[in-house]
Write a protein that holds these residues in place. Structure first.
Motif, mmCIF file in Angstrom:
data_model
loop_
_atom_site.group_PDB
_atom_site.id
_atom_site.type_symbol
_atom_site.label_atom_id
_atom_site.label_comp_id
_atom_site.label_asym_id
_atom_site.label_seq_id
_atom_site.Cartn_x
_atom_site.Cartn_y
_atom_site.Cartn_z
ATOM 1 N N PRO A 291 11.025 2.099 -4.712
ATOM 2 C CA PRO A 291 9.932 1.636 -3.853
ATOM 3 C C PRO A 291 8.632 1.519 -4.646
ATOM 4 N N PRO A 292 7.990 0.341 -4.641
ATOM 5 C CA PRO A 292 6.989 0.017 -5.664
ATOM 6 C C PRO A 292 5.547 0.353 -5.320
ATOM 7 N N THR A 293 5.288 1.168 -4.308
ATOM 8 C CA THR A 293 3.880 1.378 -3.932
ATOM 9 C C THR A 293 3.051 1.955 -5.067
ATOM 10 N N PHE A 294 3.668 2.761 -5.913
ATOM 11 C CA PHE A 294 2.924 3.329 -7.037
ATOM 12 C C PHE A 294 2.415 2.217 -7.952
ATOM 13 N N ALA A 295 3.210 1.158 -8.138
ATOM 14 C CA ALA A 295 2.790 0.036 -8.973
ATOM 15 C C ALA A 295 1.811 -0.870 -8.240
ATOM 16 N N LEU A 296 2.045 -1.079 -6.962
ATOM 17 C CA LEU A 296 1.155 -1.947 -6.178
ATOM 18 C C LEU A 296 -0.244 -1.361 -6.109
ATOM 19 N N ARG A 297 -0.333 -0.061 -5.964
ATOM 20 C CA ARG A 297 -1.656 0.585 -5.925
ATOM 21 C C ARG A 297 -2.399 0.370 -7.239
ATOM 22 N N ARG A 298 -1.701 0.453 -8.342
ATOM 23 C CA ARG A 298 -2.349 0.295 -9.650
ATOM 24 C C ARG A 298 -2.850 -1.127 -9.866
#
Length: 487
Positions: A291-298
């Protein structure tokens, strides 16, 4: 409905008294002990803490004390037509899902089966406080299927967006057909605030970019495109690059999953203002990618939440919020541990995922001027979370944390959509479970009879056939990517 509620319907006003109000405004303001007045289809007024609002005569009064009043939740990606098969694929991988729906059995769905699934899904959403659903309807093999999907959505008092797709035919073919274009123009001409429209198709990354023709149709119709992107082995960076270089990406484009993308792809999404619909339960279970939220936030990419399909998972956004917080924080801890470090402060907070489940969805749909927050003038899509019979309902200390980690669909007390009460005192209003069940059972009986009992049973725990589904689940193209095997 009670006599008082019936009077309120004629008066056109409802007030929720004394709840903890999550406005989801720009400051994520919390108003304890406040009133929310709905008149017609709009939020008319929100009172100050501890101050009772004056309301029109005949207004329905709902006691919200001890509860949380929040905007209706918005799901930006739900395959509603598959809901008649609830739980069938609980042990599937994404490959098995592709085999069943894309390559083998999905073509057996009749228009009435799509309608049955949509009706069940739409009521399921309202029961959980999801007032707007994007019906990512990629089972529309004919416009007859599409008409059945629309009839079902209009038969339930929720707010919907039909995202038209057809996995059994190439998008450059179905989008060019006179039947589709006539259907789309009729739907758009209706200008129905309760039923929006998108086009839903995937881009395989074929260098010839045959999907360009479908993008051109969407541009001519003036409708947004939503696409599964960043899905391991199916749709990845090249599809985004091709669409971007051709000038088709903008702030209305919703990318679903976006879980296995390179920095280049994230940069293209960010640069064009697109958003990502994250289906955490799906990504962490089926195999699209982490799940990519960590990348989307960055990368500063806007996020909305979705639950994908009830063939596997829950049909509510409480689970989506909970699993999204868990997956994001787990990734942060894992990365820190790999560096020999430790996380001392959570980067992703509960209030952020509640925003993603509400205002984030409204922004993705271009409706943040009217949906996703509780402010005077906004559409009255409102949810009251209150369950006095549950020991989990108190103490109410951190309302955002309570929504994200403690609440569930059984705690949804009251739901209003467009100012209309669709759930009250924990019961859906106007829901005929016997009729809905009958239609769903007809669909299940049809599928079991068509497939045969042995195939039906094997489908719930299937062997993977020798299909090149790892590279390409789309029957309408011979294009194969070698990226998975190279990786």
């Amino acid at each position: 409905m009670s006599e008082q509620a019936d009077r309120a319907g004629r008066a056109g006003a409802t007030v929720l008294r004394g709840g903890t109000v999550l406005t989801m405004d720009g400051s994520r303001t919390v108003l304890p002990g406040a009133d929310v007045l709905v008149v017609g289809d709009r939020i008319a007024e929100i009172g100050a803490a501890g101050t009772a609002l004056d309301v029109p005569e005949g207004t329905l009064e709902i006691d919200a004390s001890g509860g949380i009043v929040m905007p209706g939740m918005i799901d930006t990606h739900r395959h509603m037509w598959q809901t008649a098969m609830r739980g069938y694929g609980a042990d599937w991988t994404l490959t098995q899902y592709f085999v069943w729906y894309y390559l083998e059995s999905g073509r057996h769905f009749r228009p009435e089966d799509v309608g049955a699934g949509n009706t069940l899904a739409a009521w399921e959403a309202l029961d959980a406080g999801v007032t707007t659903c994007v019906d990512w309807s990629h089972g529309l093999q004919t416009t007859g299927h599409a008409e059945a999907a629309v009839d079902a959505l209009r038969g339930v008092p929720g707010r919907h967006v039909l995202a038209y797709g057809n996995i059994q035919q190439a998008p450059w073919e179905w989008s060019a057909s006179p039947d589709f274009q006539a259907f789309a123009k009729r739907l758009l001409a209706a200008n129905d605030d309760m039923l929006g429209f998108q086009m839903a198709f995937d881009v395989t990354g074929d260098p010839a970019f045959p999907e360009k023709a479908a993008y051109e149709v969407a541009r001519d119709l003036g409708v947004p495109v939503t696409t599964h992107a960043g899905v391991w082995g199916a749709t990845n960076d090249d599809g985004i690059r091709l669409a971007h270089e051709a000038g088709f990406l903008d702030e209305r484009h919703v990318f679903v999953h976006a879980a296995t993308l390179s920095l280049d792809a994230y940069h293209r999404i960010a640069a064009t203002g697109g958003s990502v619909s994250v289906s955490t339960e799906s990504e962490q279970s089926a195999g699209q990618g982490y799940p990519p939220t960590f990348a989307l936030r960055r990368h500063g990419i806007p996020v909305s939440l979705s639950m994908d399909t009830s063939v596997w998972w829950s049909g509510d956004l409480f689970s989506a919020m909970r699993t999204t917080l868990g997956a994001d924080r787990s990734r942060e801890h894992l990365d820190a541990h790999a560096r020999g470090d430790t996380v001392t402060h959570c980067a992703l907070r509960a209030e952020q995922v509640v925003e993603w489940a509400t205002l984030g969805g409204a922004r993705a749909l271009g409706r943040d001027d009217a949906l996703g927050s509780l402010e005077p003038g906004c559409k009255a899509d409102v949810v009251l979370i209150k369950n006095d019979a549950s020991p989990v309902s108190f103490p109410l200390l951190n309302p955002y944390g309570h929504v994200a980690f403690q609440a569930q669909r059984g705690d949804v007390h009251t739901v209003l959509v467009n100012g209309r009460i669709v759930k009250q005192d924990h019961r859906l209003v106007g829901f005929d479970p016997a009729a809905v069940r009958r239609d769903v059972e007809n669909t299940v009986e049809h599928l079991r009879a068509t497939l045969g009992e042995e195939a039906w049973q094997q489908g719930m725990n299937p062997d993977v056939p020798e299909t090149k589904v790892l590279d390409n689940p789309y029957q309408y193209t011979d294009y194969r990517s070698a990226s998975t095997h190279e990786a």
